[in-house]
Design a protein around this motif. Structure first.
Motif, PDB file in Angstrom:
ATOM      1  N   MET A 189      10.316   4.650  66.806  1.00  0.00           N
ATOM      2  CA  MET A 189      11.506   5.420  66.456  1.00  0.00           C
ATOM      3  C   MET A 189      12.391   5.506  67.690  1.00  0.00           C
ATOM      4  O   MET A 189      12.044   6.143  68.682  1.00  0.00           O
ATOM      5  N   VAL A 190      13.539   4.833  67.623  1.00  0.00           N
ATOM      6  CA  VAL A 190      14.416   4.694  68.782  1.00  0.00           C
ATOM      7  C   VAL A 190      15.630   5.598  68.614  1.00  0.00           C
ATOM      8  O   VAL A 190      16.336   5.531  67.602  1.00  0.00           O
ATOM      9  N   ASN A 191      15.886   6.433  69.623  1.00  0.00           N
ATOM     10  CA  ASN A 191      16.972   7.398  69.525  1.00  0.00           C
ATOM     11  C   ASN A 191      17.683   7.527  70.866  1.00  0.00           C
ATOM     12  O   ASN A 191      17.046   7.625  71.913  1.00  0.00           O
ATOM     13  N   ARG A 192      19.017   7.563  70.807  1.00  0.00           N
ATOM     14  CA  ARG A 192      19.789   7.701  72.045  1.00  0.00           C
ATOM     15  C   ARG A 192      19.692   9.107  72.624  1.00  0.00           C
ATOM     16  O   ARG A 192      19.979   9.333  73.799  1.00  0.00           O
ATOM     17  N   GLY A 193      19.315  10.095  71.803  1.00  0.00           N
ATOM     18  CA  GLY A 193      19.147  11.463  72.284  1.00  0.00           C
ATOM     19  C   GLY A 193      17.750  11.687  72.832  1.00  0.00           C
ATOM     20  O   GLY A 193      16.962  10.763  73.001  1.00  0.00           O
ATOM     21  N   ASN A 194      17.448  12.967  73.099  1.00  0.00           N
ATOM     22  CA  ASN A 194      16.139  13.282  73.689  1.00  0.00           C
ATOM     23  C   ASN A 194      15.236  14.070  72.752  1.00  0.00           C
ATOM     24  O   ASN A 194      14.229  14.625  73.175  1.00  0.00           O
ATOM     25  N   ALA A 195      15.615  14.112  71.466  1.00  0.00           N
ATOM     26  CA  ALA A 195      14.796  14.852  70.496  1.00  0.00           C
ATOM     27  C   ALA A 195      15.142  14.411  69.086  1.00  0.00           C
ATOM     28  O   ALA A 195      16.209  13.830  68.846  1.00  0.00           O
ATOM     29  N   LEU A 196      14.233  14.679  68.167  1.00  0.00           N
ATOM     30  CA  LEU A 196      14.517  14.426  66.754  1.00  0.00           C
ATOM     31  C   LEU A 196      15.547  15.434  66.262  1.00  0.00           C
ATOM     32  O   LEU A 196      15.629  16.557  66.776  1.00  0.00           O
ATOM     33  N   LYS A 197      16.302  15.050  65.230  1.00  0.00           N
ATOM     34  CA  LYS A 197      17.401  15.904  64.771  1.00  0.00           C
ATOM     35  C   LYS A 197      17.268  16.347  63.322  1.00  0.00           C
ATOM     36  O   LYS A 197      18.008  17.211  62.875  1.00  0.00           O
ATOM     37  N   GLY A 198      16.373  15.756  62.580  1.00  0.00           N
ATOM     38  CA  GLY A 198      16.286  16.031  61.153  1.00  0.00           C
ATOM     39  C   GLY A 198      15.653  17.373  60.835  1.00  0.00           C
ATOM     40  O   GLY A 198      15.349  18.182  61.706  1.00  0.00           O
ATOM     41  N   ASP A 199      15.459  17.604  59.534  1.00  0.00           N
ATOM     42  CA  ASP A 199      14.868  18.855  59.062  1.00  0.00           C
ATOM     43  C   ASP A 199      13.500  19.086  59.694  1.00  0.00           C
ATOM     44  O   ASP A 199      12.696  18.154  59.833  1.00  0.00           O
ATOM     45  N   ALA A 200      13.221  20.338  60.034  1.00  0.00           N
ATOM     46  CA  ALA A 200      11.969  20.678  60.705  1.00  0.00           C
ATOM     47  C   ALA A 200      10.746  20.298  59.873  1.00  0.00           C
ATOM     48  O   ALA A 200       9.747  19.799  60.408  1.00  0.00           O
ATOM     49  N   VAL A 201      10.834  20.503  58.570  1.00  0.00           N
ATOM     50  CA  VAL A 201       9.705  20.179  57.697  1.00  0.00           C
ATOM     51  C   VAL A 201       9.400  18.685  57.735  1.00  0.00           C
ATOM     52  O   VAL A 201       8.234  18.264  57.796  1.00  0.00           O
ATOM     53  N   THR A 202      10.455  17.875  57.720  1.00  0.00           N
ATOM     54  CA  THR A 202      10.266  16.426  57.752  1.00  0.00           C
ATOM     55  C   THR A 202       9.753  15.977  59.119  1.00  0.00           C
ATOM     56  O   THR A 202       8.915  15.077  59.211  1.00  0.00           O
ATOM     57  N   GLN A 203      10.229  16.605  60.178  1.00  0.00           N
ATOM     58  CA  GLN A 203       9.732  16.288  61.520  1.00  0.00           C
ATOM     59  C   GLN A 203       8.226  16.531  61.610  1.00  0.00           C
ATOM     60  O   GLN A 203       7.483  15.705  62.144  1.00  0.00           O
ATOM     61  N   GLU A 204       7.800  17.653  61.091  1.00  0.00           N
ATOM     62  CA  GLU A 204       6.375  17.981  61.131  1.00  0.00           C
ATOM     63  C   GLU A 204       5.543  16.950  60.385  1.00  0.00           C
ATOM     64  O   GLU A 204       4.442  16.585  60.804  1.00  0.00           O
ATOM     65  N   LYS A 205       6.100  16.460  59.288  1.00  0.00           N
ATOM     66  CA  LYS A 205       5.370  15.476  58.482  1.00  0.00           C
ATOM     67  C   LYS A 205       5.152  14.182  59.245  1.00  0.00           C
ATOM     68  O   LYS A 205       4.034  13.650  59.286  1.00  0.00           O
ATOM     69  N   ILE A 206       6.207  13.669  59.887  1.00  0.00           N
ATOM     70  CA  ILE A 206       6.050  12.374  60.550  1.00  0.00           C
ATOM     71  C   ILE A 206       5.287  12.505  61.867  1.00  0.00           C
ATOM     72  O   ILE A 206       4.701  11.527  62.343  1.00  0.00           O
ATOM     73  N   LYS A 207       5.287  13.690  62.473  1.00  0.00           N
ATOM     74  CA  LYS A 207       4.537  13.871  63.712  1.00  0.00           C
ATOM     75  C   LYS A 207       3.031  13.740  63.495  1.00  0.00           C
ATOM     76  O   LYS A 207       2.273  13.539  64.442  1.00  0.00           O
ATOM     77  N   ALA A 208       2.627  13.839  62.233  1.00  0.00           N
ATOM     78  CA  ALA A 208       1.201  13.673  61.911  1.00  0.00           C
ATOM     79  C   ALA A 208       0.821  12.199  61.746  1.00  0.00           C
ATOM     80  O   ALA A 208      -0.359  11.867  61.649  1.00  0.00           O
ATOM     81  N   PHE A 209       1.822  11.308  61.740  1.00  0.00           N
ATOM     82  CA  PHE A 209       1.558   9.875  61.568  1.00  0.00           C
ATOM     83  C   PHE A 209       1.164   9.267  62.919  1.00  0.00           C
ATOM     84  O   PHE A 209       1.960   9.267  63.867  1.00  0.00           O
ATOM     85  N   ARG A 210      -0.017   8.715  63.002  1.00  0.00           N
ATOM     86  CA  ARG A 210      -0.479   8.121  64.251  1.00  0.00           C
ATOM     87  C   ARG A 210       0.206   6.796  64.575  1.00  0.00           C
ATOM     88  O   ARG A 210       0.167   6.330  65.716  1.00  0.00           O
ATOM     89  N   SER A 211       0.811   6.172  63.586  1.00  0.00           N
ATOM     90  CA  SER A 211       1.416   4.851  63.803  1.00  0.00           C
ATOM     91  C   SER A 211       2.826   4.921  64.387  1.00  0.00           C
ATOM     92  O   SER A 211       3.440   3.884  64.644  1.00  0.00           O
ATOM     93  N   VAL A 212       3.333   6.135  64.615  1.00  0.00           N
ATOM     94  CA  VAL A 212       4.711   6.289  65.089  1.00  0.00           C
ATOM     95  C   VAL A 212       4.740   6.553  66.591  1.00  0.00           C
ATOM     96  O   VAL A 212       4.025   7.409  67.102  1.00  0.00           O
ATOM     97  N   GLU A 213       5.608   5.801  67.288  1.00  0.00           N
ATOM     98  CA  GLU A 213       5.849   6.021  68.716  1.00  0.00           C
ATOM     99  C   GLU A 213       7.334   6.311  68.911  1.00  0.00           C
ATOM    100  O   GLU A 213       8.188   5.621  68.351  1.00  0.00           O
ATOM    101  N   TYR A 214       7.647   7.337  69.699  1.00  0.00           N
ATOM    102  CA  TYR A 214       9.030   7.768  69.885  1.00  0.00           C
ATOM    103  C   TYR A 214       9.578   7.238  71.204  1.00  0.00           C
ATOM    104  O   TYR A 214       8.943   7.374  72.257  1.00  0.00           O
ATOM    105  N   ILE A 215      10.780   6.670  71.118  1.00  0.00           N
ATOM    106  CA  ILE A 215      11.465   6.180  72.315  1.00  0.00           C
ATOM    107  C   ILE A 215      12.812   6.892  72.382  1.00  0.00           C
ATOM    108  O   ILE A 215      13.743   6.562  71.640  1.00  0.00           O
ATOM    109  N   PHE A 216      12.906   7.887  73.258  1.00  0.00           N
ATOM    110  CA  PHE A 216      14.123   8.676  73.375  1.00  0.00           C
ATOM    111  C   PHE A 216      15.001   8.155  74.507  1.00  0.00           C
ATOM    112  O   PHE A 216      14.570   7.363  75.346  1.00  0.00           O
ATOM    113  N   ASN A 217      16.258   8.624  74.527  1.00  0.00           N
ATOM    114  CA  ASN A 217      17.213   8.230  75.572  1.00  0.00           C
ATOM    115  C   ASN A 217      17.305   6.713  75.695  1.00  0.00           C
ATOM    116  O   ASN A 217      17.283   6.157  76.793  1.00  0.00           O
ATOM    117  N   ALA A 218      17.402   6.074  74.545  1.00  0.00           N
ATOM    118  CA  ALA A 218      17.438   4.604  74.506  1.00  0.00           C
ATOM    119  C   ALA A 218      18.562   4.129  73.589  1.00  0.00           C
ATOM    120  O   ALA A 218      18.748   4.665  72.493  1.00  0.00           O
TER     121      ALA A 218
END
Length: 300
Positions: A189-218
């Motif tokens: 998940m590539v984002n030019r900012g430094n944090a996720l921006k979507g709904d909190a409930v949806t953020q919590e859901k994807i944070k439980a996925f082990r297959s996701v890696e976050y790349i911020f400030n990119a």
């Protein structure tokens, strides 16, 4: 009355445009619907669950229903299979009808299409929808449909067992991750900012996925591949360093832009380019123009 002048020209082929066309046709006014295609953005959805009257329906099936409904009024509704490029105001015509004389003013417009056809009309209903935002980087256009994707719900199953990148950290990006999770091996998940921006409930859901890696400030700078996506190059905003992700799919989920350019200068728009309307009547700031659907800054 000049018989070549329409009472209403409706622009678009999505739900808002077809609804307007059906109602206008039933009033037996002289109406023209100009639509390059039917269905709007929903045509890319594999399974729609919030279209009232249908428990679930595909985007293609919904588009077919919309088109059939519009063409069912062929006796009262003219349809051009074309795209409107420009709406322009014509000089005021005095004494065009008794109603015009009593009102003291009538709006007249010319509507010009991609095929260089022109129609004159007293009123315009703009239902031209919106288009997906693009990154505007090298390789994006050349690999569109070859690993570059703008609809995760449509194409996620095609990336089973593959590594992919999702560009965007708002709700659209989060939902793309949810769509991809059952299929993709690895999701960056590539984002030019430094944090996720979507709904909190949806953020919590994807944070439980082990297959996701976050790349911020990119910031993505290029999509690479010979015939099909093989990677995405990005720059770290903090250091300026360039790095490469080895991925076979790039899902671009950075929002959409309203297709309001065809009435630019005629109506007021908001900061996002949506046509500002009276939420009770959907009337725009200019006499004779209304707007509905994704192109309008309505309440809902």
């Amino acid at each position: 009355m000049n018989p070549s002048v329409y009472d209403i020209v409706i622009i678009g082929g999505g739900p808002a445009a077809v609804a307007a066309a059906v109602y206008a046709a039933r009033k037996r006014v002289k109406v023209l619907l100009v639509a390059e295609s039917f269905g709007g953005q929903s045509i890319v959805s594999a399974d729609i669950h919030n279209w009232i009257g249908e428990r679930n329906i595909t985007g293609v099936a919904l588009a077919e229903k919309l088109e059939a409904h519009a063409r069912g009024y062929a006796a009262d509704l003219e349809i051009w299979d074309d795209r409107v490029e420009l709406v322009a105001r014509l000089a005021r015509r005095v004494g065009e009808s008794r109603r015009a004389r009593s009102a003291g003013d009538v709006a007249f417009f010319s509507v010009t299409t991609k095929a260089c056809k022109t129609a004159e009309t007293r009123t315009v209903i703009v239902c031209s929808g919106s288009s997906r935002k693009r990154l505007g980087i090298a390789g994006e256009d050349a690999l569109d449909g070859k690993g570059v994707v703008y609809c995760s719900i449509c194409d996620a199953p095609l990336f089973g067992g593959k590594d992919v990148a999702v560009v965007g950290a708002g709700n659209a990006g989060l939902e793309a991750v949810i769509d991809l999770h059952p299929y993709a091996k690895k999701i960056y998940m590539v984002n030019r900012g430094n944090a996720l921006k979507g709904d909190a409930v949806t953020q919590e859901k994807i944070k439980a996925f082990r297959s996701v890696e976050y790349i911020f400030n990119a910031v993505p700078i290029a999509i690479t591949g010979d015939g099909f996506v093989s990677g995405m190059r990005y720059k770290e905003t903090a250091t300026g360093d360039e790095k490469m992700l080895a991925v076979e799919g790039v899902f671009i989920e950075i929002g959409s832009v309203p297709n309001s350019g065809l009435v630019k200068g005629l109506v007021d728009t908001d900061a996002l380019g949506r046509i500002i309307v009276d939420p009770r009547t959907m009337r725009a700031s200019a006499l004779g123009i209304w707007a509905a659907g994704d192109v309008a800054a309505g309440l809902y």
